[in-house]
Scaffold this motif. Structure first.
Motif, PDB file in Angstrom:
ATOM      1  N   GLU A 117       0.837  -1.196   0.000  1.00  0.00           N
ATOM      2  CA  GLU A 117       0.000   0.000   0.000  1.00  0.00           C
ATOM      3  C   GLU A 117       0.875   1.250   0.000  1.00  0.00           C
ATOM      4  OE1 GLU A 117      -0.077  -2.032   2.681  1.00  0.00           O
ATOM      5  OE2 GLU A 117      -1.884  -3.256   2.458  1.00  0.00           O
ATOM      6  N   GLU A 118       0.255   2.343  -0.389  1.00  0.00           N
ATOM      7  CA  GLU A 118       0.901   3.640  -0.230  1.00  0.00           C
ATOM      8  C   GLU A 118       0.781   4.078   1.232  1.00  0.00           C
ATOM      9  OE1 GLU A 118       2.619   5.541  -2.349  1.00  0.00           O
ATOM     10  OE2 GLU A 118       2.464   3.982  -3.890  1.00  0.00           O
ATOM     11  N   ALA A 119       1.772   4.763   1.714  1.00  0.00           N
ATOM     12  CA  ALA A 119       1.731   5.270   3.092  1.00  0.00           C
ATOM     13  C   ALA A 119       0.919   6.557   3.129  1.00  0.00           C
ATOM     14  CB  ALA A 119       3.144   5.520   3.604  1.00  0.00           C
ATOM     15  N   ALA A 120      -0.090   6.601   3.969  1.00  0.00           N
ATOM     16  CA  ALA A 120      -0.895   7.813   4.115  1.00  0.00           C
ATOM     17  C   ALA A 120      -0.072   8.895   4.801  1.00  0.00           C
ATOM     18  CB  ALA A 120      -2.148   7.516   4.925  1.00  0.00           C
ATOM     19  N   PRO A 121      -0.188  10.146   4.379  1.00  0.00           N
ATOM     20  CA  PRO A 121       0.551  11.217   5.043  1.00  0.00           C
ATOM     21  C   PRO A 121       0.160  11.326   6.520  1.00  0.00           C
ATOM     22  CG  PRO A 121      -0.314  11.952   2.931  1.00  0.00           C
ATOM     23  CD  PRO A 121      -0.935  10.626   3.206  1.00  0.00           C
ATOM     24  N   ASN A 122       1.111  11.734   7.334  1.00  0.00           N
ATOM     25  CA  ASN A 122       0.853  11.922   8.761  1.00  0.00           C
ATOM     26  C   ASN A 122      -0.012  13.160   8.984  1.00  0.00           C
ATOM     27  OD1 ASN A 122       4.318  11.146   9.168  1.00  0.00           O
ATOM     28  ND2 ASN A 122       2.629   9.710   9.299  1.00  0.00           N
ATOM     29  N   VAL A 123      -0.870  13.098   9.991  1.00  0.00           N
ATOM     30  CA  VAL A 123      -1.729  14.222  10.350  1.00  0.00           C
ATOM     31  C   VAL A 123      -1.681  14.405  11.865  1.00  0.00           C
ATOM     32  CG1 VAL A 123      -4.032  15.246  10.251  1.00  0.00           C
ATOM     33  CG2 VAL A 123      -3.272  13.716   8.418  1.00  0.00           C
ATOM     34  N   LEU A 124      -1.335  15.598  12.300  1.00  0.00           N
ATOM     35  CA  LEU A 124      -1.355  15.955  13.715  1.00  0.00           C
ATOM     36  C   LEU A 124      -2.595  16.816  13.961  1.00  0.00           C
ATOM     37  CD1 LEU A 124      -0.048  16.127  16.539  1.00  0.00           C
ATOM     38  CD2 LEU A 124       1.291  18.082  15.685  1.00  0.00           C
ATOM     39  N   ARG A 125      -3.462  16.347  14.848  1.00  0.00           N
ATOM     40  CA  ARG A 125      -4.725  17.048  15.102  1.00  0.00           C
ATOM     41  C   ARG A 125      -4.771  17.582  16.535  1.00  0.00           C
ATOM     42  NH1 ARG A 125      -8.469  15.840  11.065  1.00  0.00           N
ATOM     43  NH2 ARG A 125      -7.915  14.030   9.770  1.00  0.00           N
ATOM     44  N   PHE A 126      -5.118  18.850  16.654  1.00  0.00           N
ATOM     45  CA  PHE A 126      -5.380  19.461  17.950  1.00  0.00           C
ATOM     46  C   PHE A 126      -6.889  19.676  18.046  1.00  0.00           C
ATOM     47  CE2 PHE A 126      -1.144  20.718  16.665  1.00  0.00           C
ATOM     48  CZ  PHE A 126      -0.381  20.569  17.819  1.00  0.00           C
ATOM     49  N   GLY A 127      -7.567  18.862  18.824  1.00  0.00           N
ATOM     50  CA  GLY A 127      -9.001  19.045  19.009  1.00  0.00           C
ATOM     51  C   GLY A 127      -9.265  20.244  19.902  1.00  0.00           C
ATOM     52  N   LEU A 128     -10.049  21.182  19.412  1.00  0.00           N
ATOM     53  CA  LEU A 128     -10.313  22.408  20.168  1.00  0.00           C
ATOM     54  C   LEU A 128     -11.470  22.237  21.140  1.00  0.00           C
ATOM     55  CD1 LEU A 128      -9.896  25.021  17.283  1.00  0.00           C
ATOM     56  CD2 LEU A 128      -8.173  24.182  18.896  1.00  0.00           C
ATOM     57  N   GLU A 129     -12.465  21.523  20.741  1.00  0.00           N
ATOM     58  CA  GLU A 129     -13.635  21.296  21.605  1.00  0.00           C
ATOM     59  C   GLU A 129     -14.372  20.059  21.126  1.00  0.00           C
ATOM     60  OE1 GLU A 129     -17.583  23.684  21.847  1.00  0.00           O
ATOM     61  OE2 GLU A 129     -16.200  24.753  23.167  1.00  0.00           O
ATOM     62  N   PRO A 130     -14.259  18.930  21.872  1.00  0.00           N
ATOM     63  CA  PRO A 130     -13.517  18.759  23.123  1.00  0.00           C
ATOM     64  C   PRO A 130     -12.008  18.747  22.887  1.00  0.00           C
ATOM     65  CG  PRO A 130     -14.386  16.659  22.392  1.00  0.00           C
ATOM     66  CD  PRO A 130     -14.949  17.700  21.455  1.00  0.00           C
ATOM     67  N   GLU A 131     -11.272  18.951  23.953  1.00  0.00           N
ATOM     68  CA  GLU A 131      -9.830  19.065  23.850  1.00  0.00           C
ATOM     69  C   GLU A 131      -9.188  17.687  23.685  1.00  0.00           C
ATOM     70  OE1 GLU A 131      -8.833  21.156  27.372  1.00  0.00           O
ATOM     71  OE2 GLU A 131      -9.427  23.102  26.573  1.00  0.00           O
ATOM     72  N   SER A 132      -8.289  17.570  22.703  1.00  0.00           N
ATOM     73  CA  SER A 132      -7.599  16.313  22.459  1.00  0.00           C
ATOM     74  C   SER A 132      -6.406  16.577  21.556  1.00  0.00           C
ATOM     75  CB  SER A 132      -8.537  15.292  21.799  1.00  0.00           C
ATOM     76  OG  SER A 132      -8.927  15.753  20.509  1.00  0.00           O
ATOM     77  N   PRO A 180      -5.191  16.231  27.000  1.00  0.00           N
ATOM     78  CA  PRO A 180      -4.610  17.272  27.851  1.00  0.00           C
ATOM     79  C   PRO A 180      -5.279  17.316  29.216  1.00  0.00           C
ATOM     80  CG  PRO A 180      -5.120  18.119  25.657  1.00  0.00           C
ATOM     81  CD  PRO A 180      -5.761  16.777  25.763  1.00  0.00           C
ATOM     82  N   ALA A 181      -4.515  17.705  30.214  1.00  0.00           N
ATOM     83  CA  ALA A 181      -5.075  17.849  31.559  1.00  0.00           C
ATOM     84  C   ALA A 181      -6.133  18.953  31.551  1.00  0.00           C
ATOM     85  CB  ALA A 181      -3.973  18.191  32.547  1.00  0.00           C
ATOM     86  N   PRO A 182      -7.202  18.791  32.315  1.00  0.00           N
ATOM     87  CA  PRO A 182      -8.234  19.833  32.344  1.00  0.00           C
ATOM     88  C   PRO A 182      -7.659  21.140  32.889  1.00  0.00           C
ATOM     89  CG  PRO A 182      -8.586  18.230  34.096  1.00  0.00           C
ATOM     90  CD  PRO A 182      -7.518  17.668  33.222  1.00  0.00           C
ATOM     91  N   PRO A 183      -8.079  22.267  32.327  1.00  0.00           N
ATOM     92  CA  PRO A 183      -7.536  23.546  32.779  1.00  0.00           C
ATOM     93  C   PRO A 183      -8.052  23.920  34.158  1.00  0.00           C
ATOM     94  CG  PRO A 183      -9.310  23.915  31.206  1.00  0.00           C
ATOM     95  CD  PRO A 183      -9.087  22.422  31.255  1.00  0.00           C
ATOM     96  N   GLU A 184      -7.264  24.713  34.866  1.00  0.00           N
ATOM     97  CA  GLU A 184      -7.704  25.202  36.170  1.00  0.00           C
ATOM     98  C   GLU A 184      -8.902  26.131  36.019  1.00  0.00           C
ATOM     99  OE1 GLU A 184      -6.075  27.950  39.894  1.00  0.00           O
ATOM    100  OE2 GLU A 184      -5.246  28.181  37.890  1.00  0.00           O
ATOM    101  N   LEU A 185      -8.873  26.925  34.947  1.00  0.00           N
ATOM    102  CA  LEU A 185      -9.908  27.926  34.733  1.00  0.00           C
ATOM    103  C   LEU A 185     -10.505  27.772  33.341  1.00  0.00           C
ATOM    104  CD1 LEU A 185      -8.068  31.090  36.126  1.00  0.00           C
ATOM    105  CD2 LEU A 185      -9.920  29.848  37.255  1.00  0.00           C
ATOM    106  N   PRO A 186     -11.793  28.108  33.173  1.00  0.00           N
ATOM    107  CA  PRO A 186     -12.345  28.189  31.823  1.00  0.00           C
ATOM    108  C   PRO A 186     -11.707  29.341  31.070  1.00  0.00           C
ATOM    109  CG  PRO A 186     -13.897  29.088  33.415  1.00  0.00           C
ATOM    110  CD  PRO A 186     -12.781  28.489  34.207  1.00  0.00           C
ATOM    111  N   ALA A 187     -11.887  29.357  29.748  1.00  0.00           N
ATOM    112  CA  ALA A 187     -11.230  30.384  28.932  1.00  0.00           C
ATOM    113  C   ALA A 187     -11.571  31.793  29.397  1.00  0.00           C
ATOM    114  CB  ALA A 187     -11.622  30.196  27.463  1.00  0.00           C
ATOM    115  N   TYR A 188     -12.833  32.058  29.674  1.00  0.00           N
ATOM    116  CA  TYR A 188     -13.202  33.407  30.107  1.00  0.00           C
ATOM    117  C   TYR A 188     -12.669  33.709  31.502  1.00  0.00           C
ATOM    118  CZ  TYR A 188     -16.012  35.054  26.212  1.00  0.00           C
ATOM    119  OH  TYR A 188     -16.405  35.520  24.976  1.00  0.00           O
ATOM    120  N   GLY A 189     -12.495  32.677  32.336  1.00  0.00           N
ATOM    121  CA  GLY A 189     -11.880  32.910  33.633  1.00  0.00           C
ATOM    122  C   GLY A 189     -10.450  33.377  33.483  1.00  0.00           C
TER     123      GLY A 189
END
Length: 456
Positions: A351-366, A390-399
């Motif tokens: 098979e052909e090798a699929a290109p690598n993809v790095l994903r940053f999930g914004l919501e939910p965080e991953s 990722p570890a849960p944040p201490e504060l929400p974004a608006y906090g």
């Protein structure tokens, strides 16, 4: 730290859903004590007790994770004043007192200029600060004028142009992951990265926001500010520090490097559409043009996609695709960094090798990294995914943002020249769309979007 906060437009959705819960989170984390003074002002003819009952109900609904005594403390400390946000005398009576005050404009952007002018005449105490929500102006010229008005009230260091995306944990992880890991930074360039997608697709429809959204649309509501800010963190050169000057200087470099589009570019590299009636999950959604408060003649888009190119040594040859849509069948909120394929695969693999993809999930965080490994046979390839939470944040974004306003840390605030430069980037798209050079498409609510959308 400033211990006095004035929220203008305090009976609105922003205060109910985000600001009051953020204050509760700050109190629970020990950042606010009994010296903190909260004044909430709006045009509703309410008593202090009526506002506190309303605030208590909003906190019970939107800040359930915080202890009951904390929610009660925030509601009980709030004082309410009826005021016209463009009345200098009314504002002067509210801001008077000992020490500086932080004024948060939780208001429709259309009245920002009038409110800022009124605050200029209200004699804010020295050291006061002003925070305001996006969009910062309606176009380049209005952004320049708004910045001029703001600097007549407080110095630039006291202006906080709030974009809560910058305080989201995973958005911060985009910067941290590339700068703190030797394995990533050497390949963080166009020689290795073919395309970056910054996507905010949501199943939510208009949800009663016609008063604001129908005059803005997806391009102004999401692309011009939120998604461009994320692009800056992805593409910026490593800053000398995370201080406000170094970080914001590098962001403005990115914005200035974005190649301005010609009309032909806009036709080829942008798409717009709005949703028709459809079904999302178990709910029926009317067509956007039939939503309450929408003027169909405006032809406001609920889907926007823009492909940008950066004229810089690091990014020449990489495509940056910014995409956002409402009333879609699935939420997709992420930054997807798509690497180029390997230059050579040894003969014999099946098979052909699929290109690598790095994903940053914004919501939910991953965070996930798509790799290729050996499959069942020695000559077969199979996808391999590495995932991190990722570890849960201490504060929400608006906090986090409110704490920065009170402490005077402007690193996550949008500087005046940034706001203007972002409008410069989007101006050719706005112009071409206003002349219908790009026809507005349609897509059923609950679908994957307009048929013209490029896969990826």
């Amino acid at each position: 730290m400033i211990n006095r906060l004035l929220i203008l437009g305090a009976t609105g959705d922003l205060n109910a859903r985000y600001l009051l819960p953020a204050l509760a989170a700050l109190r629970a984390a020990g950042h606010l004590d009994d010296r903190f003074e909260l004044t909430c002002a709006d045009q509703q003819d309410w008593t202090v007790e009526e506002f506190r009952r309303w605030a208590s109900a909003q906190l019970d609904r939107h800040a359930r994770a915080e202890p009951g005594e904390v929610r009660k403390a925030i509601a009980d400390c709030a004082r309410y004043r009826r005021v016209d946000a463009t009345d200098p005398a009314g504002l002067a009576a509210i801001v008077a007192g000992d020490g500086p005050v932080a004024v948060y404009l939780s208001l429709p952007p259309a009245i920002f200029p009038g409110t800022v002018t009124a605050l200029s005449a209200a004699n804010l105490p020295p050291g006061s600060r002003i925070a305001l929500e996006k969009p910062f102006g309606e176009d380049f010229d209005s952004a320049v004028e708004l910045n001029r008005l703001l600097t007549e009230v407080v110095p630039e260091q006291g202006v906080f142009r709030v974009d809560h995306f910058l305080a989201m944990t995973t958005v911060q992880n985009v910067l941290g992951s590339r700068l703190a890991n030797r394995v990533l930074e050497p390949i963080w360039n166009s020689a290795h990265i073919a395309k970056v997608e910054i996507v905010w697709n949501e199943t939510l429809a208009l949800e009663g926001r016609a008063g604001y959204y129908d005059g803005a649309g997806a391009l102004k509501d999401m692309v011009q500010n939120h998604l461009l800010q994320v692009l800056c963190l992805v593409a910026m050169e490593p800053p000398f520090s995370l201080g406000e000057r170094d970080l914001r200087d590098r962001k403005i470099d990115v914005l200035r490097s974005i190649r301005l589009m010609t009309d032909d570019d806009v036709v080829r590299r942008t798409r717009r559409a709005r949703y028709l009636a459809g079904r999302i999950g178990d709910r029926d959604v009317p067509a956007y043009a039939e939503e309450d408060g929408v003027d169909p003649k405006r032809r406001t888009e609920t889907f926007a996609e823009v492909e940008l190119e950066l004229d810089s040594w690091r990014w020449s040859g990489t495509t940056f695709r910014l995409r956002t849509g409402k009333a879609l069948g699935h939420d997709r909120k992420e930054v997807a960094v798509r690497f180029r394929p390997v230059p050579h695969l040894p003969f014999g693999f099946e098979e052909e090798a699929a290109p690598n993809v790095l994903r940053f999930g914004l919501e939910p965080e991953s965070m996930t990294l798509a790799l290729t490994g050996i499959g069942a046979g020695t000559r077969s390839l199979a996808p391999l995914t590495l995932a991190a939470q990722p570890a849960p944040p201490e504060l929400p974004a608006y906090g986090r943002l409110l704490l920065d306003v009170l402490h005077g840390n402007a690193a996550l605030s949008i500087r005046g020249d940034e706001a203007e430069e972002a409008w410069r980037v989007i101006a050719p798209v706005m112009s071409a769309w206003s002349r219908d050079l790009v026809p507005i498409g349609e897509y059923p609510a609950g679908s994957d979007g307009p048929a013209s959308v490029r896969s990826g």
